[in-house]
Design an enzyme around this catalytic site. Structure first.
Site, PDB file in Angstrom:
ATOM      1  N   LYS A  85       0.909  -1.129   0.013  1.00  0.00           N
ATOM      2  CA  LYS A  85       0.098  -0.023  -0.020  1.00  0.00           C
ATOM      3  C   LYS A  85       0.673   1.364  -0.059  1.00  0.00           C
ATOM      4  O   LYS A  85       1.700   1.317   0.820  1.00  0.00           O
ATOM      5  CB  LYS A  85      -0.830   0.064   1.165  1.00  0.00           C
ATOM      6  CG  LYS A  85      -1.800   1.338   1.362  1.00  0.00           C
ATOM      7  CD  LYS A  85      -2.442   1.405   2.750  1.00  0.00           C
ATOM      8  CE  LYS A  85      -3.062   2.847   2.540  1.00  0.00           C
ATOM      9  NZ  LYS A  85      -3.602   3.221   3.964  1.00  0.00           N
TER      10      LYS A  85
ATOM     11  N   ASN B  57      -8.714   1.687  10.017  1.00  0.00           N
ATOM     12  CA  ASN B  57      -7.842   1.537  11.342  1.00  0.00           C
ATOM     13  C   ASN B  57      -8.265   2.229  12.673  1.00  0.00           C
ATOM     14  O   ASN B  57      -8.940   1.770  13.601  1.00  0.00           O
ATOM     15  CB  ASN B  57      -6.293   1.947  11.102  1.00  0.00           C
ATOM     16  CG  ASN B  57      -5.628   1.307  12.399  1.00  0.00           C
ATOM     17  OD1 ASN B  57      -4.344   1.743  12.078  1.00  0.00           O
ATOM     18  ND2 ASN B  57      -6.029   0.991  13.359  1.00  0.00           N
ATOM     19  N   THR B  58      -8.304   3.530  12.344  1.00  0.00           N
ATOM     20  CA  THR B  58      -8.791   4.306  13.635  1.00  0.00           C
ATOM     21  C   THR B  58     -10.051   3.952  13.990  1.00  0.00           C
ATOM     22  O   THR B  58     -10.298   3.948  15.324  1.00  0.00           O
ATOM     23  CB  THR B  58      -8.557   5.832  13.260  1.00  0.00           C
ATOM     24  OG1 THR B  58      -7.456   6.018  12.777  1.00  0.00           O
ATOM     25  CG2 THR B  58      -8.919   6.641  14.665  1.00  0.00           C
TER      26      THR B  58
ATOM     27  N   GLY C 144      -8.098   9.348  10.207  1.00  0.00           N
ATOM     28  CA  GLY C 144      -8.375   9.441  11.417  1.00  0.00           C
ATOM     29  C   GLY C 144      -9.421  10.179  11.908  1.00  0.00           C
ATOM     30  O   GLY C 144      -9.651  10.539  12.792  1.00  0.00           O
TER      31      GLY C 144
ATOM     32  N   ALA D  93      -9.408   5.659   4.587  1.00  0.00           N
ATOM     33  CA  ALA D  93      -9.523   6.724   5.471  1.00  0.00           C
ATOM     34  C   ALA D  93     -10.882   7.504   5.782  1.00  0.00           C
ATOM     35  O   ALA D  93     -11.649   7.859   4.780  1.00  0.00           O
ATOM     36  CB  ALA D  93      -8.488   7.760   4.885  1.00  0.00           C
ATOM     37  N   GLY D  94     -11.209   7.750   6.823  1.00  0.00           N
ATOM     38  CA  GLY D  94     -12.283   8.499   7.139  1.00  0.00           C
ATOM     39  C   GLY D  94     -13.487   7.809   7.797  1.00  0.00           C
ATOM     40  O   GLY D  94     -14.502   8.546   8.190  1.00  0.00           O
TER      41      GLY D  94
END
Length: 265
Positions: free
Chosen positions: A100, A209-210, A161, A187-188
């Site tokens: 990635k 992830n977050t 995040g 993301a997001g």
């Protein structure tokens, strides 16, 4: 059923998860197991996967025999830095080429530097890497990355995040409609409904992830995310009913209702 294929290899789950921000490797292991993910992304510059022999190794908690490890270039701000990082990852992971790429342009927003990202994608393609690329939600850039050799395009839903969810579904839809490689939101995502919406739009997968690691109960949230991705994919395949503004349609037909007068011939 409805598996994800990237660079000719098939995976059962359309949810990809990260390994950062957890309390410890044990919580990481439990959350990833609960998510049902097959592909697990690892920040090479921030996580030990063997380059530091005297530190705990993430691969003990997330073994490559069970998961496809996806090395990423989080924290890189130039094409050269990103390429160098992934060459190291290939050595550490015995020739592994699925990676990635993210090349950041701003340490505050973590927004991608698309010019450097494009340069790195071209270099990595020449060197035989199979590169999944984090990018903005610009349809033109997404097309250029595919032409440069990306095996998957990964537009952000909102800032890394941030948990803000999908801020521009229309751009994502354009990218999905024109792409010949898998499109994954990266993301997001903040909660399960964000993941479901991404899949309902027609995305091939979601990476997060977050949203899991920062939840009050990461393991339970990981379970929810796995279900949301699957439900969103099934809803996309089923095809939603058309929206009818200011027009109601009863779920049950009115003709033949007991006590209603028959229609005149």
């Amino acid at each position: 059923m409805h598996h994800l294929t990237i660079a000719g290899k098939t995976y059962r789950s359309r949810l990809l998860v990260g390994t950062g921000k957890y309390r410890d490797f044990e919580q990481t292991r439990l959350a990833i197991e609960a998510s049902g993910a097959d592909i697990v992304t690892v920040a090479i510059r921030r996580t030990n996967i063997g380059q530091n022999a005297d530190e705990p190794n993430l691969l003990d908690a997330v073994p490559p025999s069970r998961y496809t490890i996806l090395p990423n270039t989080a924290g890189c701000y130039s094409a050269e830095e990103a390429v160098r990082t992934l060459r190291l990852a290939r050595e550490l992971l015995d020739g592994h080429v699925l990676v990635k790429l993210e090349v950041l342009g701003d340490p505050k927003t973590l927004f991608p530097n698309v010019m450097e990202t494009l340069r790195a994608t071209e270099t990595l393609a020449r060197e035989g890497f199979e590169t999944m690329v984090y990018t903005s939600d610009d349809p033109i850039v997404a097309r250029q990355l595919e032409e440069a050799g990306a095996v998957a395009v990964m537009p952000l839903a909102s800032l890394i995040g941030s948990g803000m969810g999908i801020l521009n579904p229309w751009n994502l839809k354009i990218i999905i409609d024109q792409a010949k490689v898998p499109v994954l939101v990266d993301a997001g995502v903040g909660t399960a409904s964000d993941a479901a919406v991404a899949m309902e739009l027609g995305c091939d997968g979601v990476l997060m992830n977050t949203a899991i690691a920062a939840a009050r109960d990461p393991v339970l949230m990981a379970t929810a995310m796995g279900k949301a991705v699957q439900a969103g994919r099934e809803a996309f395949l089923a095809g939603r009913m058309p929206k009818k503004v200011y027009q109601a349609t009863p779920s049950s037909p009115e003709s033949g209702v007991i006590g209603s007068a028959p229609k005149a011939a």
